[in-house]
Design a protein around this motif. Structure first.
Motif, PDB file in Angstrom:
ATOM      1  N   ASN A  16       7.235  14.254 -31.724  1.00  0.00           N
ATOM      2  CA  ASN A  16       6.908  14.053 -33.133  1.00  0.00           C
ATOM      3  C   ASN A  16       7.370  15.259 -33.947  1.00  0.00           C
ATOM      4  OD1 ASN A  16       5.049  14.339 -35.579  1.00  0.00           O
ATOM      5  ND2 ASN A  16       4.612  12.258 -34.883  1.00  0.00           N
ATOM      6  N   THR A  19       4.042  17.483 -34.926  1.00  0.00           N
ATOM      7  CA  THR A  19       3.195  18.020 -33.858  1.00  0.00           C
ATOM      8  C   THR A  19       3.965  18.716 -32.746  1.00  0.00           C
ATOM      9  OG1 THR A  19       3.172  15.911 -32.677  1.00  0.00           O
ATOM     10  CG2 THR A  19       1.407  16.304 -34.271  1.00  0.00           C
ATOM     11  N   PHE A  28       3.114  18.468 -44.875  1.00  0.00           N
ATOM     12  CA  PHE A  28       2.010  18.084 -43.999  1.00  0.00           C
ATOM     13  C   PHE A  28       0.715  18.739 -44.452  1.00  0.00           C
ATOM     14  CE2 PHE A  28      -0.310  19.343 -39.999  1.00  0.00           C
ATOM     15  CZ  PHE A  28      -0.869  18.106 -39.742  1.00  0.00           C
ATOM     16  N   VAL A 156       1.166  11.022 -38.505  1.00  0.00           N
ATOM     17  CA  VAL A 156       0.460  12.304 -38.443  1.00  0.00           C
ATOM     18  C   VAL A 156      -0.047  12.712 -39.823  1.00  0.00           C
ATOM     19  CG1 VAL A 156       0.710  14.760 -37.874  1.00  0.00           C
ATOM     20  CG2 VAL A 156       1.687  13.038 -36.380  1.00  0.00           C
ATOM     21  N   MET A 160      -4.014  13.279 -40.567  1.00  0.00           N
ATOM     22  CA  MET A 160      -4.472  14.556 -41.149  1.00  0.00           C
ATOM     23  C   MET A 160      -5.227  14.316 -42.458  1.00  0.00           C
ATOM     24  SD  MET A 160      -4.568  17.842 -40.946  1.00  0.00           S
ATOM     25  CE  MET A 160      -4.412  19.403 -41.778  1.00  0.00           C
ATOM     26  N   ILE A 189      -5.031  18.263 -34.099  1.00  0.00           N
ATOM     27  CA  ILE A 189      -4.143  17.098 -34.087  1.00  0.00           C
ATOM     28  C   ILE A 189      -2.941  17.368 -33.187  1.00  0.00           C
ATOM     29  CG2 ILE A 189      -2.573  15.703 -35.504  1.00  0.00           C
ATOM     30  CD1 ILE A 189      -4.611  16.046 -37.804  1.00  0.00           C
ATOM     31  N   CYS A 190      -2.363  18.547 -33.320  1.00  0.00           N
ATOM     32  CA  CYS A 190      -1.205  18.898 -32.477  1.00  0.00           C
ATOM     33  C   CYS A 190      -1.580  18.926 -31.008  1.00  0.00           C
ATOM     34  CB  CYS A 190      -0.624  20.243 -32.904  1.00  0.00           C
ATOM     35  SG  CYS A 190       0.174  20.181 -34.521  1.00  0.00           S
ATOM     36  N   PHE A 193      -1.776  15.407 -29.666  1.00  0.00           N
ATOM     37  CA  PHE A 193      -0.458  14.782 -29.449  1.00  0.00           C
ATOM     38  C   PHE A 193       0.257  15.337 -28.226  1.00  0.00           C
ATOM     39  CE2 PHE A 193      -0.975  12.539 -33.301  1.00  0.00           C
ATOM     40  CZ  PHE A 193       0.029  11.603 -33.379  1.00  0.00           C
TER      41      PHE A 193
END
Length: 198
Positions: A16, A19, A28, A156, A160, A189-190, A193
């Motif tokens: 991604n 991420t 972002f 993403v 977020m 979040i990262c 993933f």
């Protein structure tokens, strides 16, 4: 079919742009305060990624490489992306003034968004680890990769923004209020993933 699945999973989950590659972090963090703005930005970036790839891939393959001017690719690509963003900005301004207002300065920043330039560079580079054995990169695979890279970017962004909207309902410690809690959320979040990479 194997190449199709590999491209989709790679572009959306394992590689991604936000991420895994950390491209496009500015919008972002900047546009993800509201889901509507994040979704609008994601769609705009996806459209620009697809159009940019659709234009730059044939120009690079059939014009720049035969003329041996492929070393100028970044200059050409940035010019093409800037033109596409200007066109998209005018369309959004006419069609949805509220979305145009919500995006503010971030819409023109798509021009310098490294995710857009990154996808145009990746599809002309070595993508042998994504393509199935025996498959070669062509305009179809390039556009497909750009489309799903944009959808991964949008996914993403929306995740977020949803998390940031939920955080508004909770009392955040003063030291973490605002940008710091957004960075912590982005880290989680990262990390989530990275599961898809194994």
């Amino acid at each position: 079919m194997a190449t199709f699945i590999a491209i989709v999973l790679s572009a959306v989950l394992t590689d991604n742009f936000i991420t895994a590659k950390t491209y496009g972090v500015c919008p972002f963090l900047g546009v993800s305060k509201k889901t509507s703005s994040a979704l609008g930005m994601g769609v705009a970036v996806t459209v620009v990624m697809v159009l940019a790839t659709l234009v730059t891939y044939p120009i690079y393959t059939y014009v720049m490489v035969p003329l041996k001017i492929d070393f100028l690719e970044i200059i050409f690509f940035i010019f093409i992306i800037a033109s596409l963003v200007q066109m998209l900005e005018k369309i959004i301004q006419k069609v949805s003034p509220s979305l145009y207002g919500a995006m503010g300065i971030y819409l023109p920043l798509i021009t310098t968004n490294c995710a857009v330039l990154g996808v145009t560079e990746l599809v002309i580079g070595d993508m042998s680890k994504i393509l199935a054995e025996g498959a070669t990169m062509n305009i179809g695979w390039a556009v497909l990769y750009a489309l799903f890279a944009g959808l991964g970017f949008t996914l993403v962004m929306v995740i977020m923004s949803g998390m940031r909207e939920k955080l508004n309902y909770y009392k955040t410690p003063k030291a973490l209020a605002g940008f710091p809690i957004a960075m912590v959320t982005a880290c989680f979040i990262c990390m989530a993933f990275t599961v898809f990479s194994y």
